[in-house]
Design a protein around this motif. Structure first.
Motif, short mmCIF file in Angstrom:
data_model
loop_
_atom_site.label_atom_id
_atom_site.label_comp_id
_atom_site.label_asym_id
_atom_site.label_seq_id
_atom_site.Cartn_x
_atom_site.Cartn_y
_atom_site.Cartn_z
N GLY A 189 38.43 66.00 18.25
CA GLY A 189 38.10 67.38 18.59
C GLY A 189 37.24 67.48 19.84
O GLY A 189 37.43 68.38 20.67
N VAL A 190 36.32 66.56 20.00
CA VAL A 190 35.46 66.55 21.20
C VAL A 190 36.28 66.18 22.42
O VAL A 190 36.10 66.76 23.50
CB VAL A 190 34.28 65.58 21.01
CG1 VAL A 190 33.40 65.56 22.26
CG2 VAL A 190 33.46 65.96 19.79
N ARG A 191 37.23 65.24 22.26
CA ARG A 191 38.09 64.86 23.38
C ARG A 191 38.95 66.04 23.81
O ARG A 191 39.16 66.26 25.01
CB ARG A 191 38.97 63.67 23.01
CG ARG A 191 38.18 62.40 22.70
CD ARG A 191 39.02 61.15 22.96
NE ARG A 191 40.30 61.15 22.28
CZ ARG A 191 40.51 60.66 21.06
NH1 ARG A 191 39.48 60.16 20.36
NH2 ARG A 191 41.71 60.66 20.52
N ARG A 192 39.43 66.80 22.85
CA ARG A 192 40.25 67.97 23.20
C ARG A 192 39.43 68.99 23.97
O ARG A 192 39.92 69.59 24.94
CB ARG A 192 40.84 68.59 21.94
CG ARG A 192 42.00 67.82 21.35
CD ARG A 192 42.75 68.63 20.31
NE ARG A 192 41.93 68.90 19.13
CZ ARG A 192 41.89 68.10 18.06
NH1 ARG A 192 42.61 66.98 18.04
NH2 ARG A 192 41.14 68.40 17.03
N GLU A 193 38.20 69.19 23.54
CA GLU A 193 37.36 70.17 24.24
C GLU A 193 37.01 69.70 25.65
O GLU A 193 36.97 70.49 26.59
CB GLU A 193 36.11 70.45 23.42
CG GLU A 193 36.41 71.21 22.15
CD GLU A 193 35.23 72.01 21.66
OE1 GLU A 193 35.02 73.11 22.20
OE2 GLU A 193 34.53 71.53 20.77
#
Length: 380
Positions: free
Chosen positions: A356-360
């Motif tokens: 999720g952090v990578r996507r953001e």
């Protein structure tokens, strides 16, 4: 003695809810508003005229906003390093960055003589309009410049105060302050190299890259990521990956800004579209065009792009834009933006951050670099 008790920290800023990067940015806005109200109150207690004409004007400039990317990158760095729980220090650090950005923009506009910023008159222009020339005499331009420099200094003071207060209440305060101190020096160094390149008429690619890294890549992405990581007590491997990711993503951001400076719509960018071209501002875009013109023997392009060339408005700027297109410089920079953004994402993945952090982070890089969003399955 630890110093003054922080004026903006407290229960109202404590946030234990899981935030997204956009949510962190919105929460930072609320923190920033409380900081501004506190600083304005202090300014009014100091001197009513100063508060009304300088502090209020600065606060209005900060409130006009901007991309607020730095706060989002601080949050990504914090989360990539395993940060969780209370986000108060992250939000205050983001607010301090926004105040520092105000200082940088105000001083940059003074040095470049830019008339517009964020869709409104630049601060030195705004000050000059209110100069009481009929009563005091003197140059309105000189008054506006001097007053804007002071307003920028005030923004820097507010930023430093807030960062120091945050560092004093953080278990990783020394690391946070170390990153902040390095970032301020890099920002000034980049600004000076930019000023020096303008004065010398440089068109070298290496110098253009140095300026872009110092003035923007580190300051916009790499250092904010590292500031967030510092607040989470990140290890050396994570910090190294974040620095590499930030340098690539930050350069992609600056190259996009260079393209917008030459081809952008002022109604969307909030600043003149031909300013960099008229002043022959040294950017990687201009340096690439000069190199390509010389390599292909395009004498017309080399002449119109050369330092000291006729800078009359209108047809000259149009010829410069045509040269940037004809030499292939615009296409080359577009391709480099895509490569840098992709490399930055790979470096960020090496931190081991959650999907999720990578996507953001990927969404932020796409926004900063002006690239089309990638399919969700590629960002897992």
């Amino acid at each position: 003695m630890l110093g003054p008790r922080p004026t903006v920290a407290g229960p109202a800023e404590t946030n234990h809810s899981p935030l997204t990067a956009p949510g962190a940015t919105r929460a930072m806005e609320a923190v920033l508003e409380r900081v501004l109200e506190d600083r304005l109150r202090q300014a009014r207690e100091t001197d009513a005229v100063f508060a009304r004409e300088t502090a209020d004007r600065l606060a209005a400039f900060v409130r006009r906003g901007g991309k607020r990317l730095r706060t989002a990158f601080v949050w990504c760095g914090w989360r990539a390093a395993g940060g969780s729980g209370d986000t108060g220090a992250v939000l205050r650090t983001g607010a301090a960055l926004e105040l520092l950005q105000a200082c940088a923009l105000i001083h940059d506009d003074v040095m470049d003589g830019s008339p517009l910023r964020r869709g409104a008159p630049a601060l030195h222009v705004d000050f000059a309009r209110d100069h009481p020339a009929g009563r005091t005499g003197g140059s309105t331009e000189s008054f506006g410049t001097s007053a804007a420099v002071l307003a920028g200094d005030l923004a820097l003071a507010w930023a430093d105060d807030l960062l120091t207060e945050t560092a004093l209440t953080s278990p990783y305060g020394a690391r946070l302050h170390e990153e902040w101190r390095a970032m301020r020096t890099e920002m000034v160094a980049g600004q000076y190299r930019d000023l020096r390149a303008q004065a010398s008429g440089s068109s070298g690619a290496e110098e253009a890259l140095t300026i872009a890294v110092l003035k923007s890549a580190r300051y916009t992405v790499a250092r904010p990521l590292a500031l967030g990581a510092a607040l989470a007590g990140a290890d050396a491997r994570t910090v190294g990956a974040l620095r590499a990711a930030g340098r690539c993503a930050g350069l992609a951001f600056q190259l996009r800004d260079d393209l917008l400076g030459a081809f952008g719509d002022p109604a969307l960018t909030g600043k003149p579209a031909d300013e960099d071209l008229r002043s022959r501002k040294l950017t990687p875009l201009l340096a690439a065009a000069v190199r390509l013109a010389e390599a292909t023997g395009d004498r017309d392009a080399a002449a119109v792009l050369a330092p000291g060339a006729d800078a009359r408005p209108g047809h000259t700027v149009d010829r410069m834009r045509a040269a940037l297109e004809r030499t292939g410089a615009r296409a080359e920079v577009e391709a480099r933006i895509a490569d840098l953004a992709a490399t930055g994402l790979r470096h960020f993945e090496a931190t081991g951050a959650a999907p999720g952090v990578r996507r953001e982070f990927a969404a932020l890089v796409e926004r900063a670099s002006g690239l089309a969003p990638r399919p969700a399955e590629e960002l897992v």
